[in-house]
Design a protein around this motif. Structure first.
Motif, mmCIF file in Angstrom:
data_model
loop_
_atom_site.group_PDB
_atom_site.id
_atom_site.type_symbol
_atom_site.label_atom_id
_atom_site.label_comp_id
_atom_site.label_asym_id
_atom_site.label_seq_id
_atom_site.Cartn_x
_atom_site.Cartn_y
_atom_site.Cartn_z
ATOM 1 N N PHE A 129 -4.957 -2.090 -2.602
ATOM 2 C CA PHE A 129 -5.385 -0.756 -2.168
ATOM 3 C C PHE A 129 -4.463 0.321 -2.728
ATOM 4 C CE2 PHE A 129 -4.896 2.750 0.851
ATOM 5 C CZ PHE A 129 -6.204 3.221 0.931
ATOM 6 N N PHE A 130 -3.163 0.117 -2.623
ATOM 7 C CA PHE A 130 -2.207 1.104 -3.123
ATOM 8 C C PHE A 130 -2.322 1.256 -4.636
ATOM 9 C CE2 PHE A 130 2.002 1.957 -4.995
ATOM 10 C CZ PHE A 130 2.226 3.216 -4.470
ATOM 11 N N THR A 131 -2.479 0.133 -5.335
ATOM 12 C CA THR A 131 -2.593 0.185 -6.786
ATOM 13 C C THR A 131 -3.784 1.027 -7.211
ATOM 14 O OG1 THR A 131 -1.557 -1.998 -7.034
ATOM 15 C CG2 THR A 131 -2.907 -1.217 -8.869
ATOM 16 N N MET A 132 -4.929 0.817 -6.578
ATOM 17 C CA MET A 132 -6.121 1.545 -6.988
ATOM 18 C C MET A 132 -6.095 2.983 -6.496
ATOM 19 S SD MET A 132 -8.583 0.921 -8.974
ATOM 20 C CE MET A 132 -8.727 -0.860 -9.018
ATOM 21 N N LEU A 133 -5.515 3.233 -5.334
ATOM 22 C CA LEU A 133 -5.393 4.601 -4.830
ATOM 23 C C LEU A 133 -4.626 5.466 -5.822
ATOM 24 C CD1 LEU A 133 -5.859 6.368 -2.145
ATOM 25 C CD2 LEU A 133 -3.450 5.848 -1.668
ATOM 26 N N VAL A 190 2.636 10.520 -7.122
ATOM 27 C CA VAL A 190 2.362 9.109 -7.391
ATOM 28 C C VAL A 190 3.530 8.471 -8.134
ATOM 29 C CG1 VAL A 190 0.890 7.539 -8.696
ATOM 30 C CG2 VAL A 190 -0.129 9.327 -7.304
ATOM 31 N N ALA A 191 4.150 9.220 -9.049
ATOM 32 C CA ALA A 191 5.311 8.688 -9.763
ATOM 33 C C ALA A 191 6.423 8.323 -8.787
ATOM 34 C CB ALA A 191 5.816 9.707 -10.788
ATOM 35 N N ALA A 192 6.665 9.192 -7.813
ATOM 36 C CA ALA A 192 7.701 8.901 -6.818
ATOM 37 C C ALA A 192 7.315 7.682 -5.977
ATOM 38 C CB ALA A 192 7.916 10.115 -5.926
ATOM 39 N N SER A 193 6.051 7.585 -5.590
ATOM 40 C CA SER A 193 5.594 6.431 -4.808
ATOM 41 C C SER A 193 5.714 5.146 -5.612
ATOM 42 C CB SER A 193 4.137 6.638 -4.375
ATOM 43 O OG SER A 193 4.003 7.811 -3.602
ATOM 44 N N GLY A 194 5.389 5.211 -6.890
ATOM 45 C CA GLY A 194 5.528 4.027 -7.741
ATOM 46 C C GLY A 194 6.966 3.574 -7.854
ATOM 47 N N GLY A 195 7.894 4.522 -7.916
ATOM 48 C CA GLY A 195 9.309 4.159 -7.961
ATOM 49 C C GLY A 195 9.748 3.428 -6.702
ATOM 50 N N VAL A 196 9.288 3.904 -5.547
ATOM 51 C CA VAL A 196 9.626 3.236 -4.288
ATOM 52 C C VAL A 196 9.038 1.828 -4.259
ATOM 53 C CG1 VAL A 196 9.286 3.298 -1.792
ATOM 54 C CG2 VAL A 196 9.837 5.403 -3.024
ATOM 55 N N ALA A 197 7.774 1.699 -4.672
ATOM 56 C CA ALA A 197 7.123 0.388 -4.674
ATOM 57 C C ALA A 197 7.826 -0.575 -5.622
ATOM 58 C CB ALA A 197 5.648 0.537 -5.067
#
Length: 415
Positions: free
Chosen positions: A239-243, A390-397
């Motif tokens: 879900f997170f990946t596609m969001l 999204v870039a910041a969220s990807g870094g956290v993930a």
């Protein structure tokens, strides 16, 4: 015996029959990419055509993402049907509906008719995608499954390049032009009916890795039980990946317009850069996963997402945006097959269709909610702000995934 209740592979290792089966599965899987990406370059012109309609900006994006809502709603039912009644008939029916519903945009008058066609397209994609992924689990096992899922992800990405560039060229002719691409599914349906074998519906229960070491409920072996927590975590990751990924088809055209590149062809080429790099990364997925493990693969994927979307957020021209998409592409190329491999390895065969229906729901619910979540931010601060978040969220993930990878493979100490 193979993990998660896989039966003996039904696809010949060589010969025309094996190649035909693989080819049909690959082309059918590419329909899911075509469903949304092909009309993305037409979004600005479509929004202009809807000028005067309340919430025209959001509605134009929903023409892309409305199928995702219906995919999310219908996929669990499709999974139950294929577990109960078989695979191939539902797949063929889905392909026929796909061609008719997708192509309806060529003649539909008014926003209501266009959205109705997109809703039916979502029903068709739910039927096709859930069945195709289930067939991969039926036809392949072990390393062969990993290789095929990587190849499938690459084929979908490379197909996305073709579809989105074709959509861009057709969008420059007329905003309805990209809808013509969907008619190709009508040619695929009879081919699949002839080539693809129907797998056995009942599999002997085999060992499930996720159930090892835990007592089974009374009357049910460990191999027959669905590993609910592991499946839920995989659904959340999907879900997170596609969001986050779906900012590319829904917001990138407007980011490009903001930097002075508002051509449908240029938009198609920029999205094509994303798909091309995703395909290249997917080709190496199987070897990469065997070398570093699934958690680290997710870490690399989210790192690529953070770097690419971060660059897109600060880009000031088409060239840098295209480069940013090429950097971000591997996030989809490796994360998507990684999720499927983990799920198929943990789910007993008798739950396979329903589990993959749930995965399809998670993926396309993320697609549908992506513009709903991002549009308020875009309207307030511009499309670059959405890519930065999204870039910041990807870094956290990515940090979380690397931490899990290190924890799982930490050296054990004796004494």
């Amino acid at each position: 015996m193979t993990a998660a209740g896989s039966a003996a592979p039904l696809v010949p290792a060589g010969g025309w029959r094996g190649r035909a089966i693989r080819g049909c599965l690959l082309v059918a899987a590419s329909l899911t990419v075509m469903a949304t990406a092909v009309i993305s370059p037409a979004l600005p012109d479509l929004e202009a055509a809807l000028a005067g309609t309340p919430q025209a900006g959001l509605l134009a994006r929903l023409v892309v993402t409305l199928p995702a809502l219906f995919i999310a709603l219908i996929a669990p039912l499709a999974g139950w049907v294929i577990d109960r009644f078989g695979r191939i008939r539902l797949l063929v029916a889905g392909a026929v509906l796909y061609g008719l519903a997708g192509g309806s945009g060529l003649v539909a008058e008014g926003l209501g008719a266009i959205l109705a066609g997109r809703a039916l397209l979502g029903v068709a994609v739910a039927m096709v995608m859930t069945t195709v992924q289930t067939l991969v689990g039926d036809y392949f096992a072990g390393p062969a499954r990993e290789r095929f899922l990587g190849l499938q992800a690459a084929f979908m990405a490379f197909g996305g390049v073709v579809f989105v560039v074709a959509g861009g060229l057709l969008a420059d002719v007329h905003w309805r032009g990209p809808f013509a691409v969907y008619l190709a599914a009508l040619l695929l349906a009879p081919l699949m009916a002839f080539v693809l074998p129907e797998p056995p519906r009942h599999h002997a229960p085999l060992r499930s890795d996720s159930a090892a070491g835990r007592p089974a409920p009374k009357g049910e072996s460990a191999a027959e039980r669905l590993p609910v927590l592991a499946v839920a975590l995989l659904y959340g990751t999907a879900f997170f990946t596609m969001l986050t990924f779906f900012l590319v088809p829904t917001q990138l055209p407007f980011l490009l317009a903001a930097v002075g590149a508002d051509s449908g062809t240029l938009t198609g080429l920029a999205i094509g850069c994303f798909n091309l790099s995703a395909g290249v990364a997917a080709l190496g997925f199987g070897a990469l996963r065997r070398r570093i493990g699934g958690a680290a693969v997710y870490g690399l994927g989210f790192t690529a997402l953070a770097a690419g979307f971060g660059l897109a957020a600060v880009a000031e021209g088409w060239g840098l945006v295209a480069l940013a998409m090429a950097v971000a592409g591997p996030s989809m190329g490796i994360n998507m097959p990684n999720t499927s491999v983990w799920l198929l390895a943990r789910v007993p065969a008798r739950f396979r269709g329903r589990a993959l229906g749930g995965l399809t729901t998670a993926l396309f619910l993320g697609q549908f909610l992506s513009p709903v979540a991002s549009q308020p931010l875009v309207e307030a601060f511009g499309p670059a702000a959405a890519f930065a978040l999204v870039a910041a969220s990807g870094g956290v993930a990515a940090t979380l995934c690397y931490t899990i990878a290190v924890w799982r493979f930490r050296p054990t100490r004796s004494g």
